[in-house]
Design a protein around this motif. Structure first.
Motif, mmCIF file in Angstrom:
data_model
loop_
_atom_site.group_PDB
_atom_site.id
_atom_site.type_symbol
_atom_site.label_atom_id
_atom_site.label_comp_id
_atom_site.label_asym_id
_atom_site.label_seq_id
_atom_site.Cartn_x
_atom_site.Cartn_y
_atom_site.Cartn_z
ATOM 1 N N VAL A 117 8.569 -6.706 5.558
ATOM 2 C CA VAL A 117 8.131 -7.691 4.577
ATOM 3 C C VAL A 117 7.003 -8.505 5.199
ATOM 4 O O VAL A 117 7.211 -9.261 6.161
ATOM 5 C CB VAL A 117 9.295 -8.606 4.161
ATOM 6 C CG1 VAL A 117 8.781 -9.706 3.227
ATOM 7 C CG2 VAL A 117 10.395 -7.806 3.468
ATOM 8 N N ALA A 118 5.800 -8.339 4.642
ATOM 9 C CA ALA A 118 4.637 -9.064 5.156
ATOM 10 C C ALA A 118 4.467 -10.419 4.486
ATOM 11 O O ALA A 118 3.892 -11.339 5.066
ATOM 12 C CB ALA A 118 3.374 -8.229 4.951
ATOM 13 N N TYR A 142 -4.113 -4.209 2.300
ATOM 14 C CA TYR A 142 -4.610 -3.111 1.472
ATOM 15 C C TYR A 142 -6.003 -2.642 1.907
ATOM 16 O O TYR A 142 -6.506 -1.654 1.397
ATOM 17 C CB TYR A 142 -4.708 -3.543 0.004
ATOM 18 C CG TYR A 142 -3.399 -3.587 -0.758
ATOM 19 C CD1 TYR A 142 -3.003 -2.519 -1.568
ATOM 20 C CD2 TYR A 142 -2.573 -4.694 -0.708
ATOM 21 C CE1 TYR A 142 -1.822 -2.564 -2.300
ATOM 22 C CE2 TYR A 142 -1.393 -4.757 -1.431
ATOM 23 C CZ TYR A 142 -1.016 -3.692 -2.223
ATOM 24 O OH TYR A 142 0.155 -3.744 -2.946
ATOM 25 N N ARG A 143 -6.623 -3.417 2.788
ATOM 26 C CA ARG A 143 -8.029 -3.167 3.157
ATOM 27 C C ARG A 143 -8.898 -3.138 1.909
ATOM 28 O O ARG A 143 -9.775 -2.278 1.750
ATOM 29 C CB ARG A 143 -8.159 -1.854 3.936
ATOM 30 C CG ARG A 143 -7.351 -1.821 5.229
ATOM 31 C CD ARG A 143 -7.498 -0.495 5.936
ATOM 32 N NE ARG A 143 -6.647 -0.416 7.104
ATOM 33 C CZ ARG A 143 -6.492 0.666 7.856
ATOM 34 N NH1 ARG A 143 -7.155 1.782 7.530
ATOM 35 N NH2 ARG A 143 -5.700 0.665 8.902
ATOM 36 N N ALA A 144 -8.647 -4.091 1.031
ATOM 37 C CA ALA A 144 -9.313 -4.121 -0.270
ATOM 38 C C ALA A 144 -10.238 -5.324 -0.368
ATOM 39 O O ALA A 144 -9.974 -6.388 0.201
ATOM 40 C CB ALA A 144 -8.273 -4.179 -1.384
ATOM 41 N N HIS A 145 -11.309 -5.133 -1.101
ATOM 42 C CA HIS A 145 -12.214 -6.233 -1.432
ATOM 43 C C HIS A 145 -11.881 -6.672 -2.855
ATOM 44 O O HIS A 145 -12.078 -5.910 -3.811
ATOM 45 C CB HIS A 145 -13.676 -5.776 -1.345
ATOM 46 C CG HIS A 145 -14.076 -5.353 0.037
ATOM 47 N ND1 HIS A 145 -14.642 -6.211 0.946
ATOM 48 C CD2 HIS A 145 -13.952 -4.155 0.663
ATOM 49 C CE1 HIS A 145 -14.876 -5.566 2.070
ATOM 50 N NE2 HIS A 145 -14.474 -4.306 1.928
ATOM 51 N N LEU A 172 5.375 -5.392 0.952
ATOM 52 C CA LEU A 172 5.776 -4.541 2.063
ATOM 53 C C LEU A 172 4.546 -3.937 2.722
ATOM 54 O O LEU A 172 3.609 -3.513 2.040
ATOM 55 C CB LEU A 172 6.672 -3.393 1.589
ATOM 56 C CG LEU A 172 8.156 -3.629 1.309
ATOM 57 C CD1 LEU A 172 8.841 -2.287 1.053
ATOM 58 C CD2 LEU A 172 8.837 -4.365 2.431
ATOM 59 N N ALA A 173 4.566 -3.887 4.026
ATOM 60 C CA ALA A 173 3.490 -3.234 4.773
ATOM 61 C C ALA A 173 4.079 -2.722 6.077
ATOM 62 O O ALA A 173 4.783 -3.465 6.775
ATOM 63 C CB ALA A 173 2.341 -4.199 5.048
ATOM 64 N N PRO A 233 0.824 -1.214 0.000
ATOM 65 C CA PRO A 233 0.000 0.000 0.000
ATOM 66 C C PRO A 233 0.853 1.256 0.000
ATOM 67 O O PRO A 233 2.068 1.216 0.228
ATOM 68 C CB PRO A 233 -0.809 -0.129 1.301
ATOM 69 C CG PRO A 233 0.001 -1.037 2.173
ATOM 70 C CD PRO A 233 0.694 -1.990 1.247
ATOM 71 N N ASN A 234 0.209 2.389 -0.266
ATOM 72 C CA ASN A 234 0.917 3.668 -0.239
ATOM 73 C C ASN A 234 1.591 3.858 1.112
ATOM 74 O O ASN A 234 1.012 3.568 2.156
ATOM 75 C CB ASN A 234 -0.056 4.829 -0.481
ATOM 76 C CG ASN A 234 -0.596 4.842 -1.887
ATOM 77 O OD1 ASN A 234 0.014 4.304 -2.806
ATOM 78 N ND2 ASN A 234 -1.761 5.455 -2.078
#
Length: 259
Positions: free
Chosen positions: A219-220, A238-241, A214-215, A39-40
Motif C-alpha cells: 500500500v503506497a 504510474y510514471r504518468a504525466h 497499490l504499488a 499500475p499493472n
C-alpha cells in the motif's frame, strides 16, 4: 450497521515463487465503497481474490469479524459475491439460468431451486430492469446489459459484500456510468459494502469513499480520493504525466503530454 466488513492484516502472496503482495493491510467499513488502484502488476486482482477466499490466506483475512478460514465455502458465498473481469458464461445459457446460479449456496446438494430462490432471482431481475431479458441468451446482450446480469447474479446470492474486479473495463463511457450509478444506488439502499479495482482513475475518484493505491505489492497511499489522486503520487507510481482537476464528486485525472 457499523464495524468492519473486511479486515486484511499483513497479506503476503507469492505466485510462481514471485512475491505479488508483500504485507498489505486493508480495512473496509460496513457500507463503505473502497476502490483499489495501481499500475499493472501491482497486485490489485490478487488482493480481491484473497478477500473473496479464492487464494489461501490463512489467518489474515476476516469478513464481518469472522476469519475467512472459519467460513465454509457455502457460508462464505452468502456473505461475499465477486464480479470478475471476464466471467465464464456457459454457451447458450439464458439470463434467468445464469442469475439463478447465484442461489447455489442456498440449494441443497442434488436439490433443485425452490420457489423462494426463483422469487429472489425475479426480484433482482426486476430491480435491475432485466425482466424482459430473462429468456434471452446472455451472449446476445450488449456489454452494459451483460454487466447488469453479472451484477444480478452477485446480488441474487444475498451477499452484503460485493467484490468488483475492473467492473467497467470493457464498457463505453455511457455503460460505465450506468453500471456504477446502479452499484452506488444499491449500496445506499441496501447497506452493501463495495471493494473494487479500477484502472480509470477519474471514475475511481468519482465513486469511491476511499482509494487504496497499490504499488510493488504494498500500500503506497490510502485515503479520500483528494489525498491519493495527486500529481506527485501518480507521477511516482504510474510514471504518468497528469494534471488534476477538481470535479463535483472527486478529482479528475487528465493525462498530458510530456514537455
Amino acid at each position: 450497521m457499523t464495524g468492519a466488513a473486511v479486515e486484511v492484516r499483513d497479506l503476503r502472496v507469492e505466485l510462481g515463487g514471485r512475491p505479488i503482495l508483500a504485507g498489505v493491510d486493508l480495512t473496509v467499513a460496513v457500507g463503505e465503497w473502497v476502490t483499489v488502484i495501481g499500475p499493472n502488476g501491482a497486485g490489485k486482482s490478487t488482493l480481491l481474490r484473497a478477500v473473496g477466499g479464492l487464494l489461501a490466506a490463512p489467518g489474515v483475512v476476516s469478513l464481518f469479524g469472522t476469519p475467512i478460514r472459519s467460513l465454509r465455502r457455502r457460508d462464505r458465498a452468502r456473505v461475499v459475491a465477486t464480479v470478475a473481469q471476464s466471467p465464464v458464461v456457459p454457451a447458450g445459457m439464458s439470463v434467468l439460468d445464469y442469475v439463478l446460479l447465484g442461489r447455489t449456496p442456498y440449494i441443497p446438494p442434488l436439490g433443485r431451486e425452490s420457489a423462494a430462490d426463483l422469487a429472489a432471482v425475479h426480484e433482482v431481475l426486476d430491480r435491475l430492469d432485466l425482466m424482459d431479458f430473462d429468456r434471452r441468451e446472455l451472449a446476445t446482450l450488449s456489454g452494459g446489459e451483460r454487466q447488469r446480469v453479472f451484477l444480478a447474479r452477485a446480488l441474487a446470492q444475498g451477499a452484503t459484500l460485493l467484490l468488483l474486479d475492473e467492473p467497467t473495463s470493457a464498457l463505453d463511457i455511457g455503460h460505465q456510468q450506468e453500471v456504477l450509478e446502479l452499484v452506488d444506488q444499491l449500496r445506499r439502499a441496501h447497506g452493501l459494502t463495495v471493494l473494487a479495482t479500477m484502472h480509470d482513475l477519474s471514475v475511481a475518484g468519482e465513486y469511491a469513499d476511499r482509494l487504496v493505491l497499490l504499488a510493488d505489492g504494498r500500500v503506497a497511499a490510502a485515503g479520500p480520493p483528494q489525498e491519493v489522486l495527486t500529481e506527485e503520487l501518480l507521477s511516482r507510481h504510474y510514471r504518468a504525466h497528469v494534471r488534476i482537476v477538481q470535479g463535483d464528486h472527486g478529482p479528475l485525472v487528465v493525462p498530458i503530454r510530456p514537455r
